[in-house]
Design an enzyme around this catalytic site. Structure first.
Site, short mmCIF file in Angstrom:
data_model
loop_
_atom_site.label_atom_id
_atom_site.label_comp_id
_atom_site.label_asym_id
_atom_site.label_seq_id
_atom_site.Cartn_x
_atom_site.Cartn_y
_atom_site.Cartn_z
N LYS A 128 -15.23 74.60 26.83
CA LYS A 128 -16.28 73.75 27.38
C LYS A 128 -16.79 72.78 26.31
O LYS A 128 -16.99 73.17 25.15
CB LYS A 128 -17.42 74.65 27.88
N SER A 141 -22.93 75.09 35.12
CA SER A 141 -22.52 73.85 34.46
C SER A 141 -21.09 73.89 33.92
O SER A 141 -20.54 72.85 33.56
CB SER A 141 -23.48 73.54 33.32
N SER A 173 -24.44 79.49 34.48
CA SER A 173 -23.47 78.42 34.27
C SER A 173 -22.01 78.87 34.12
O SER A 173 -21.11 78.03 34.14
CB SER A 173 -23.86 77.57 33.06
#
Length: 301
Positions: free
Chosen positions: A32, A111, A135
């Site tokens: 990420k 997210s 997330s």
């Protein structure tokens, strides 16, 4: 720039994409893009940071085992800006496309949206995401994969763009199946795979495992039934948690949201007036300021 444009032309899962060579046997790991990787700008899903930040001078410590074991890093994945919303939408980099049924397009969840889509589309065996208030868990559920929110403090979050580094921020693995999820966790905590194997050997059947089942108001009855049916089919010993526990959970959930938003304001208010930061992110930061003033101290009790 080229990898950014390539991501825009495809499904927006990656901000930087370095595909593994054909026939390669190394584990493919996606990371990420709020986790520092040496030599790469950490955008945290933000146009402002993508345009104004220098490349990270060193890896975040959570990448150390992956480097040591020679996995193939396939790229830095897309996310909602600053990792503060859960839809998976990103105005600048695009929203990763989630077609978990092979036909329709759904939100990927956020997210860690790009990490989930990278795994779901088989461009990564494992992806690292971050989870403050859902997330990893939300995009894993949306994209039909597995995700693990690790215990706070278990995995270092140094070198990770902060939301709530003193209270809630975590790094965890995402994968298509449990075997790869275990491999991903073993890249974050040395020896995890061995401990997992021992635990499975000690309790090989579901019947020896007791699971607390929490029921909440407002959930979809069809989803509740699907969960209950699966637990029953697997043979777990299910214990229904009390109304008193439910009330405590609801309060903890409210407090957690307050802490997450207030900490986002504490850590990220410096970006609230920057050109290139979206209105939605600025609204989240402003909400955090209000929560800090009104509810933060009580939420931390």
């Amino acid at each position: 720039i080229e990898s950014h444009l390539k991501s825009r032309r495809t499904d927006h899962a990656f901000i930087h994409y370095w595909p593994a060579p054909e026939g390669g046997t190394s584990l493919r790991l996606a990371v990420k893009d709020n986790i520092d990787m040496q030599g790469v700008v950490t955008s945290a899903g933000s146009e402002y940071l993508a345009r104004n930040s220098p490349p990270a001078p060193q890896d975040a410590p959570c990448l150390a085992l992956a480097r040591k074991r020679g996995v193939h890093f396939v790229g830095k994945t897309n996310l909602t800006e600053f990792a503060v919303t859960v839809s998976g939408k990103n105005r600048y980099f695009g929203m990763p496309k989630n077609r978990w049924d092979g036909k329709h397009e759904y939100i990927p969840g956020g997210s860690s949206s790009g990490s989930a889509v990278a795994v779901a589309t088989n461009r990564a065996d494992v992806a690292f995401g971050t989870d403050t208030g859902g997330s990893i868990r939300v995009p894993a559920a949306c994209c039909g994969i597995f995700g693990l929110k690790t215990t706070f403090g278990l995995v270092s979050t140094r070198g990770v763009f902060p939301i709530s580094p003193k209270h809630l921020d975590t790094v965890g693995p995402m994968a298509k199946d449990i075997d790869h999820l275990v491999q991903g966790m073993d890249l974050l905590q040395e020896g995890f795979a061995g401990r997992y194997s021992s635990a499975v050997a000690n309790q090989p059947s579901a019947g020896s495992i007791k699971i607390g089942r929490l029921y909440l108001d407002g959930t979809d009855p069809a989803i509740d039934k699907a969960i209950d049916d699966e637990l029953k089919a697997r043979g777990f010993e299910v214990v229904t948690l009390s109304k008193r526990f439910q009330a405590k959970w609801v309060q903890a959930d409210k407090d957690g949201k307050v802490v997450a938003l207030a900490d986002a304001w504490i850590n990220d208010e410096q970006y609230a007036d920057k050109k290139g930061v979206t209105k939605m992110t600025k609204l989240v930061i402003d909400q955090g300021k209000m929560d800090y003033t009104l509810h933060y101290k009580d939420a931390l009790k």
